[in-house]
Design an enzyme around this catalytic site. Structure first.
Site, PDB file in Angstrom:
ATOM      1  N   PRO A  87    -103.760  28.536 -37.989  1.00 25.69           N
ATOM      2  CA  PRO A  87    -105.040  27.808 -37.986  1.00 25.69           C
ATOM      3  C   PRO A  87    -104.973  26.507 -37.187  1.00 25.69           C
ATOM      4  O   PRO A  87    -106.013  25.938 -36.865  1.00 25.69           O
ATOM      5  CB  PRO A  87    -105.296  27.516 -39.472  1.00 25.69           C
ATOM      6  CG  PRO A  87    -104.414  28.457 -40.221  1.00 25.69           C
ATOM      7  CD  PRO A  87    -103.230  28.690 -39.341  1.00 25.69           C
TER       8      PRO A  87
ATOM      9  N   GLU B 261     -95.547  29.109 -45.950  1.00 24.49           N
ATOM     10  CA  GLU B 261     -96.259  27.921 -45.472  1.00 24.49           C
ATOM     11  C   GLU B 261     -96.103  27.751 -43.966  1.00 24.49           C
ATOM     12  O   GLU B 261     -96.612  26.802 -43.388  1.00 24.49           O
ATOM     13  CB  GLU B 261     -95.747  26.679 -46.212  1.00 24.49           C
ATOM     14  CG  GLU B 261     -96.875  25.731 -46.585  1.00 24.49           C
ATOM     15  CD  GLU B 261     -96.372  24.556 -47.408  1.00 24.49           C
ATOM     16  OE1 GLU B 261     -96.794  23.441 -47.109  1.00 24.49           O
ATOM     17  OE2 GLU B 261     -95.568  24.761 -48.326  1.00 24.49           O
TER      18      GLU B 261
ATOM     19  N   ARG C 187    -107.756  46.382 -24.977  1.00 25.10           N
ATOM     20  CA  ARG C 187    -108.969  46.998 -24.431  1.00 25.10           C
ATOM     21  C   ARG C 187    -109.358  46.429 -23.077  1.00 25.10           C
ATOM     22  O   ARG C 187    -110.213  46.970 -22.392  1.00 25.10           O
ATOM     23  CB  ARG C 187    -110.130  46.907 -25.429  1.00 25.10           C
ATOM     24  CG  ARG C 187    -110.501  45.513 -25.822  1.00 25.10           C
ATOM     25  CD  ARG C 187    -111.442  45.517 -27.016  1.00 25.10           C
ATOM     26  NE  ARG C 187    -112.723  46.143 -26.702  1.00 25.10           N
ATOM     27  CZ  ARG C 187    -113.626  45.606 -25.909  1.00 25.10           C
ATOM     28  NH1 ARG C 187    -113.389  44.438 -25.327  1.00 25.10           N
ATOM     29  NH2 ARG C 187    -114.759  46.223 -25.664  1.00 25.10           N
TER      30      ARG C 187
ATOM     31  N   ASP D 103    -119.350  44.131 -22.084  1.00 27.32           N
ATOM     32  CA  ASP D 103    -119.179  43.369 -23.320  1.00 27.32           C
ATOM     33  C   ASP D 103    -120.001  42.106 -23.360  1.00 27.32           C
ATOM     34  O   ASP D 103    -120.173  41.426 -22.369  1.00 27.32           O
ATOM     35  CB  ASP D 103    -117.717  42.929 -23.478  1.00 27.32           C
ATOM     36  CG  ASP D 103    -116.848  44.048 -23.961  1.00 27.32           C
ATOM     37  OD1 ASP D 103    -117.402  45.093 -24.310  1.00 27.32           O
ATOM     38  OD2 ASP D 103    -115.633  43.851 -23.973  1.00 27.32           O
TER      39      ASP D 103
HETATM   40  C1  9WO Z   1     -99.419  28.477 -47.103  1.00 26.71           C
HETATM   41  C2  9WO Z   1     -99.240  27.587 -48.158  1.00 26.71           C
HETATM   42  C3  9WO Z   1     -98.675  27.720 -49.437  1.00 26.71           C
HETATM   43  C4  9WO Z   1     -98.653  26.614 -50.267  1.00 26.71           C
HETATM   44  C5  9WO Z   1     -99.170  25.403 -49.850  1.00 26.71           C
HETATM   45  C6  9WO Z   1     -99.727  25.283 -48.561  1.00 26.71           C
HETATM   46  C7  9WO Z   1     -99.757  26.392 -47.744  1.00 26.71           C
HETATM   47  N1  9WO Z   1    -100.227  26.524 -46.491  1.00 26.71           N
HETATM   48  C8  9WO Z   1    -100.000  27.762 -46.112  1.00 26.71           C
HETATM   49  C9  9WO Z   1    -100.354  28.244 -44.798  1.00 26.71           C
HETATM   50  O1  9WO Z   1    -101.154  27.633 -44.099  1.00 26.71           O
HETATM   51  N2  9WO Z   1     -99.705  29.364 -44.379  1.00 26.71           N
HETATM   52  C10 9WO Z   1     -99.890  29.906 -43.060  1.00 26.71           C
HETATM   53  C11 9WO Z   1    -100.067  31.406 -43.198  1.00 26.71           C
HETATM   54  C12 9WO Z   1     -98.704  29.596 -42.205  1.00 26.71           C
HETATM   55  C13 9WO Z   1     -98.851  30.224 -40.820  1.00 26.71           C
HETATM   56  C14 9WO Z   1     -99.149  31.723 -40.916  1.00 26.71           C
HETATM   57  N3  9WO Z   1    -100.243  31.904 -41.841  1.00 26.71           N
HETATM   58  C15 9WO Z   1    -101.502  31.985 -41.370  1.00 26.71           C
HETATM   59  C16 9WO Z   1    -101.919  32.226 -40.074  1.00 26.71           C
HETATM   60  N4  9WO Z   1    -102.580  31.848 -42.098  1.00 26.71           N
HETATM   61  N5  9WO Z   1    -103.662  31.927 -41.347  1.00 26.71           N
HETATM   62  C17 9WO Z   1    -103.299  32.167 -40.114  1.00 26.71           C
HETATM   63  C18 9WO Z   1    -104.229  32.281 -39.033  1.00 26.71           C
HETATM   64  C19 9WO Z   1    -103.802  32.628 -37.768  1.00 26.71           C
HETATM   65  C20 9WO Z   1    -104.733  32.689 -36.739  1.00 26.71           C
HETATM   66  N6  9WO Z   1    -106.023  32.438 -36.959  1.00 26.71           N
HETATM   67  C21 9WO Z   1    -106.462  32.114 -38.201  1.00 26.71           C
HETATM   68  C22 9WO Z   1    -105.567  32.024 -39.251  1.00 26.71           C
END
Ligand code: 9WO
Length: 248
Positions: free
Chosen positions: A89, A116, A154, A169
């Site tokens: 994110p 995390e 794609r 698209d």
């Molecule tokens: C997990 C966590 C656990 C306890 C306290 C805080 C915490 N933060 C996170 C966290 O943000 N984990 C992420 C999970 C770490 C990187 C991989 N993860 C992830 C990627 N979640 N969301 C994405 C993502 C990737 C691309 N676009 C949107 C969301």
């Protein structure tokens, strides 16, 4: 096009490799997807892949040595000139042109975080770019990596048939897609727009463009920033802005 995916859940990639357009491209050899599991590079008897964060707090991080060893293996197997991307994110929001340039690379290595996340020094040393699907959190990077595989594959020449071709698209022309209609002609008392039944292809083309522009102004006005419009497009934008002024 080669994809190397570093993930603790290699089986998850089957959701994209085993069906549909990408499934067909994998079967034909136009697209290759390999997975690299940090668990296979864990040195201890328990095959530990998580570790505690310095500074304390909830959650764990991916353990450095196994994740780096898996990234190294993925990069060694990828064609020269491949890029390494971390999905999180905190990354740059993905746009269609980023997928287009990725599709022109020989390969893409993607690191899927879990827990995390990953030690920042691993991202600094091993990763070229950090990408995000948008402002929301998942439980890992796998679904984002699958979205990138699908979106890039794609665009690889030969993956889509002539009919599905990517030039049609939404976003290849910079506007949101126009509404679409199929049978029946009347559904729940709602009729298909008359122009689509007219057979006048020039009128239909212009109606679709106008609908695309209306939707974009309504839903995603940010997509107009920094764009240069054709004469036809700016005329339509002006006409719509006039209508809105007269409504007030
Ligand atoms: C997990 C966590 C656990 C306890 C306290 C805080 C915490 N933060 C996170 C966290 O943000 N984990 C992420 C999970 C770490 C990187 C991989 N993860 C992830 C990627 N979640 N969301 C994405 C993502 C990737 C691309 N676009 C949107 C969301």
């Amino acid at each position: 096009m080669y994809f190397g995916i570093v993930t603790l859940f290699p089986e998850s990639m089957r959701a994209v490799t085993d069906q549909g357009v990408v499934g067909k491209a994998v079967k034909s050899g136009l697209v290759q997807v390999n997975t690299w599991n940090p668990r296979d590079y864990a040195a201890d008897n328990y095959r530990t892949v998580d570790d505690r964060p310095y500074g304390g707090g909830p959650g764990m991080l991916m353990k450095v040595e196994p994740v780096v060893a898996a990234i190294d293996a993925a990069r060694n197997a990828a064609p020269p000139g491949s890029k390494t991307v971390y999905l999180s994110p905190q990354g740059r929001p993905i746009r269609q042109e980023m997928l287009r340039s990725a599709a022109s690379l020989p390969g893409l290595v993607m690191l899927c975080g879990r827990y995390e996340g990953v030690d920042e020094r691993v991202i600094e040393r091993e990763v070229d770019e950090e990408w995000s699907l948008g402002d929301f959190v998942l439980s890992g990077g796998e679904i984002a990596a699958m979205a990138v595989v699908d979106g890039v594959a794609r665009l690889v020449p030969g993956v889509l048939g002539h009919h599905e071709s990517a030039e049609q698209d939404s976003f290849e022309n910079g506007w949101l897609d126009c509404p679409h209609y199929t049978r029946p002609e009347v559904y729940q008392g709602r009729k298909v727009p008359e122009v689509l039944l007219s057979g006048n292809h020039e009128k239909i083309r212009r109606w679709r463009l106008e609908q695309s522009i209306r939707r974009t102004l309504e839903r995603r006005p940010d997509l107009l920033e920094g764009r240069t419009l054709s004469k036809e497009e700016s005329e339509i934008v002006e006409q719509i802005r006039h209508e809105k002024l007269n409504m007030k």
